[in-house]
Design a protein around this motif. Structure first.
Motif, PDB file in Angstrom:
ATOM      1  N   LEU A 278       0.828  -1.209   0.000  1.00 28.02           N
ATOM      2  CA  LEU A 278       0.000   0.000   0.000  1.00 28.02           C
ATOM      3  C   LEU A 278       0.862   1.260   0.000  1.00 28.02           C
ATOM      4  CD1 LEU A 278      -2.723  -1.100   2.594  1.00 28.02           C
ATOM      5  CD2 LEU A 278      -3.064  -0.745   0.129  1.00 28.02           C
ATOM      6  N   LEU A 279       1.905   1.275   0.804  1.00 28.76           N
ATOM      7  CA  LEU A 279       2.772   2.455   0.865  1.00 28.76           C
ATOM      8  C   LEU A 279       3.541   2.656  -0.431  1.00 28.76           C
ATOM      9  CD1 LEU A 279       4.185   2.166   4.506  1.00 28.76           C
ATOM     10  CD2 LEU A 279       2.272   3.562   3.682  1.00 28.76           C
ATOM     11  N   ASP A 280       3.861   1.556  -1.106  1.00 23.11           N
ATOM     12  CA  ASP A 280       4.542   1.658  -2.392  1.00 23.11           C
ATOM     13  C   ASP A 280       3.637   2.292  -3.446  1.00 23.11           C
ATOM     14  OD1 ASP A 280       6.955   0.794  -4.058  1.00 23.11           O
ATOM     15  OD2 ASP A 280       5.319  -0.144  -5.181  1.00 23.11           O
ATOM     16  N   LEU A 281       2.337   1.989  -3.375  1.00 26.54           N
ATOM     17  CA  LEU A 281       1.371   2.550  -4.328  1.00 26.54           C
ATOM     18  C   LEU A 281       0.953   3.968  -3.968  1.00 26.54           C
ATOM     19  CD1 LEU A 281      -0.980  -0.538  -4.868  1.00 26.54           C
ATOM     20  CD2 LEU A 281       0.589   0.458  -6.547  1.00 26.54           C
ATOM     21  N   GLU A 284       2.421   9.468  -1.139  1.00 28.04           N
ATOM     22  CA  GLU A 284       2.026  10.600  -0.305  1.00 28.04           C
ATOM     23  C   GLU A 284       1.669  10.144   1.103  1.00 28.04           C
ATOM     24  OE1 GLU A 284      -1.734   8.805  -1.744  1.00 28.04           O
ATOM     25  OE2 GLU A 284       0.249   9.167  -2.609  1.00 28.04           O
ATOM     26  N   VAL A 285       1.053   8.979   1.221  1.00 35.66           N
ATOM     27  CA  VAL A 285       0.749   8.412   2.542  1.00 35.66           C
ATOM     28  C   VAL A 285       2.043   8.002   3.234  1.00 35.66           C
ATOM     29  CG1 VAL A 285      -0.400   6.530   3.777  1.00 35.66           C
ATOM     30  CG2 VAL A 285      -1.549   7.647   1.845  1.00 35.66           C
ATOM     31  N   THR A 313      -0.438   7.349  12.026  1.00 36.10           N
ATOM     32  CA  THR A 313      -0.058   5.942  11.933  1.00 36.10           C
ATOM     33  C   THR A 313      -1.257   5.052  12.212  1.00 36.10           C
ATOM     34  OG1 THR A 313       2.204   6.449  12.639  1.00 36.10           O
ATOM     35  CG2 THR A 313       1.472   4.159  12.867  1.00 36.10           C
ATOM     36  N   LYS A 314      -2.022   5.397  13.236  1.00 35.67           N
ATOM     37  CA  LYS A 314      -3.215   4.611  13.554  1.00 35.67           C
ATOM     38  C   LYS A 314      -4.223   4.682  12.415  1.00 35.67           C
ATOM     39  CE  LYS A 314      -6.824   3.902  17.025  1.00 35.67           C
ATOM     40  NZ  LYS A 314      -7.409   4.343  18.321  1.00 35.67           N
ATOM     41  N   MET A 315      -4.400   5.842  11.796  1.00 33.49           N
ATOM     42  CA  MET A 315      -5.323   5.973  10.661  1.00 33.49           C
ATOM     43  C   MET A 315      -4.887   5.077   9.504  1.00 33.49           C
ATOM     44  SD  MET A 315      -5.693  10.137  10.889  1.00 33.49           S
ATOM     45  CE  MET A 315      -6.177  10.337   9.162  1.00 33.49           C
ATOM     46  N   VAL A 316      -3.590   5.047   9.233  1.00 33.29           N
ATOM     47  CA  VAL A 316      -3.059   4.206   8.156  1.00 33.29           C
ATOM     48  C   VAL A 316      -3.334   2.736   8.454  1.00 33.29           C
ATOM     49  CG1 VAL A 316      -0.932   3.411   7.041  1.00 33.29           C
ATOM     50  CG2 VAL A 316      -1.303   5.857   7.433  1.00 33.29           C
ATOM     51  N   LEU A 317      -3.097   2.335   9.699  1.00 31.64           N
ATOM     52  CA  LEU A 317      -3.318   0.946  10.085  1.00 31.64           C
ATOM     53  C   LEU A 317      -4.801   0.573  10.004  1.00 31.64           C
ATOM     54  CD1 LEU A 317      -0.878   0.760  13.121  1.00 31.64           C
ATOM     55  CD2 LEU A 317      -0.629  -0.467  10.952  1.00 31.64           C
ATOM     56  N   HIS A 369     -12.619   0.477  -2.710  1.00 30.98           N
ATOM     57  CA  HIS A 369     -11.338  -0.129  -3.057  1.00 30.98           C
ATOM     58  C   HIS A 369     -10.176   0.875  -3.044  1.00 30.98           C
ATOM     59  CE1 HIS A 369     -14.166  -3.181  -4.541  1.00 30.98           C
ATOM     60  NE2 HIS A 369     -13.196  -4.028  -4.288  1.00 30.98           N
ATOM     61  N   VAL A 370     -10.474   2.125  -2.735  1.00 28.45           N
ATOM     62  CA  VAL A 370      -9.448   3.164  -2.669  1.00 28.45           C
ATOM     63  C   VAL A 370      -8.855   3.208  -1.261  1.00 28.45           C
ATOM     64  CG1 VAL A 370      -8.996   5.638  -2.831  1.00 28.45           C
ATOM     65  CG2 VAL A 370     -10.520   4.535  -4.491  1.00 28.45           C
ATOM     66  N   PHE A 371      -7.541   3.223  -1.184  1.00 28.39           N
ATOM     67  CA  PHE A 371      -6.835   3.320   0.097  1.00 28.39           C
ATOM     68  C   PHE A 371      -6.779   4.777   0.524  1.00 28.39           C
ATOM     69  CE2 PHE A 371      -2.656   3.707   2.375  1.00 28.39           C
ATOM     70  CZ  PHE A 371      -3.009   2.983   3.505  1.00 28.39           C
ATOM     71  N   ASP A 372      -7.509   5.128   1.577  1.00 26.92           N
ATOM     72  CA  ASP A 372      -7.609   6.514   2.018  1.00 26.92           C
ATOM     73  C   ASP A 372      -7.667   6.577   3.542  1.00 26.92           C
ATOM     74  OD1 ASP A 372      -8.054   9.190   2.389  1.00 26.92           O
ATOM     75  OD2 ASP A 372     -10.121   9.172   1.652  1.00 26.92           O
TER      76      ASP A 372
END
Length: 451
Positions: A278-281, A284-285, A313-317, A369-372
């Protein structure tokens, strides 16, 4: 959608075709997601030959099953039946449940967490040191294997203390991975087949479970013989008593340790592996995550106090958990007749609750399906049963507390020293086993941080 337990009339659920069975045997997750799209939040009944479960995905319906009428829906059948061979009795009616529940509540209280967090941080640091000796920018490593090693070492110290060697921890990790990937698909799709009839993967699964027993039970017996007297889970379970002053036997202690071990590790390992893709794609995140790590933790070792300040970090997780709901399916069986949103559910019927599908409902999660990570920003409101990564209601997974401590601490420790770079030639895709795991190997290279 409203849920009425006692309407004047009830209707039948829409039925999905038996044709889905072939797809479920080939690729369970892909076919399951197609079933979710067809259902679109409605209660449907899957026609899988002799097995015809209801599919429950809408938050209103989940609230009815998991909270409002929770006593009517038991954790039995489907995956619970084969899972009991690994974890013991997974219902909340077994005689040792009250003892285990009290121990878990004590373990997850604020004073206990503060006490074991220091040991966890030290163990994570040692495990990352070990990883750093074996990995560099030119030697990519298997992310799932490495996250397993780090997470398992951190958690086992909380559960067993110093009663187990590092090599045995790594051995236990391999056994648990084998057990949770070997016989899931056939047993899950054919729960009506008795254990006396062998299915593919059964032999591997049974061998792994026996090896887990051979590793854990001697530790429990030795602790009982020598006197527990510690804050690890083995000690707490051996010393705990129910209202009548009765304790639990060695097998129940073993089941409690293994059950909590699975709850506290599987989700963290899987999400921390999916995260690198996910971070590779989403650079910005990644940049914002690294900025928070640098600002909050800096170049020193992370502490338990840092966790509360790692808000992004918690939001990303949480968003990674939404996309990759590790506990992707949690069946229930109706104890008595019921009606959910006008659909009649007869006693003995299986209901399939799926966080994975709930997290993909467009009406609940726009562009699902969007990582946000911003979906989890402070002030955002949603149905309390819209986010189901750790279940819901009174039987929410105890692994939740561990996840939101160990995952940020592992990220903080790792990212203070390295910048993991995805080196896999393919997207990181999920695959359904007992829990959700990456399909294929996820390779990462570790580039040292230049300060």
């Amino acid at each position: 959608m409203s849920v009425d337990a006692h309407p004047r009339s009830a209707r039948k659920a829409q039925t999905l075709s038996i044709g889905h069975l072939r797809g479920l045997l080939r690729d369970p997750l892909k076919e399951f997601e197609e079933m979710g799209r067809e259902a679109d939040g409605r209660i449907v009944r899957a026609n899988l030959g002799p097995f015809r479960p209801y599919l429950i995905t809408h938050p209103d319906h989940l609230q009815h099953v998991l909270r409002d009428n929770v006593d009517n829906y038991r954790r039995e059948g489907m995956m619970w039946k084969p899972l009991s061979r690994l974890l013991g009795d997974v219902t909340v009616t077994d005689t040792g449940w009250l003892v285990k529940k009290r121990v878990y509540q004590d373990l997850l209280s604020a004073p206990s967490i503060a006490q074991f967090a220091g040991e966890m941080i030290a163990t994570i640091s040692e495990a990352v040191d070990d990883l750093g000796e074996r990995a560099d920018p030119e030697r990519p490593v298997d992310a799932y294997a490495e996250m397993t090693r780090i997470v398992y070492r951190a958690i086992i110290r909380v559960l067993i203390g110093d009663r187990i060697s590092t090599s045995k921890i790594d051995e236990l990790g391999q056994l648990m991975v084998t057990a949770t990937t070997s016989s899931f698909r056939p047993r899950m799709l054919m729960p009506f087949v008795p254990f006396s009839v062998p299915l593919p993967g059964d032999r591997t699964f049974n061998r792994a479970v026996r090896a887990v027993d051979d590793l854990i039970l001697p530790i429990v017996r030795e602790a009982r013989r020598d006197g527990a007297g510690g804050r690890d889970v083995v000690s707490l379970l051996l010393e705990a008593r129910d209202d009548d002053g009765q304790g639990i036997d060695d097998r129940a202690v073993r089941d409690g340790v293994v059950g909590l071990f699975v709850a506290a590790t599987d989700t963290t390992v899987a999400v921390l592996t999916f995260l690198w893709g996910l971070l590779d794609l989403h650079p910005e995140v990644r940049a914002r995550l690294l900025d928070e790590m640098d600002r909050v933790v800096g170049d020193g070792p992370p502490t338990f106090e840092h966790v509360a300040d790692l808000t992004y970090t918690k939001m990303v997780l949480q968003e990674a958990l939404r996309l990759y709901s590790v506990g992707w399916i949690t069946p229930r069986i109706a104890r008595t007749d019921d009606v959910i949103d006008g659909v009649r559910v007869k006693a003995g019927t299986t209901l399939v609750v799926s966080p994975y599908l709930t997290h993909r409902l467009p009406a609940v999660w726009p562009q699902p399906h969007v990582f946000d990570p911003e979906r989890f920003a402070a002030g955002r409101s949603r149905h309390r049963f819209a986010f189901m990564a750790f279940g819901g209601g009174p039987h929410q997974c105890s692994g939740r507390v561990f996840f939101f401590i160990e995952a940020p601490l592992i990220l903080a420790t790792l990212l203070s020293r390295y910048r993991p770079v995805l080196r896999s030639p393919h997207p990181v895709e999920p695959q359904a086993h007992l829990t959700l795991k990456p399909r294929g190997r996820v390779k990462i290279a570790l580039e040292p941080v230049r300060r």
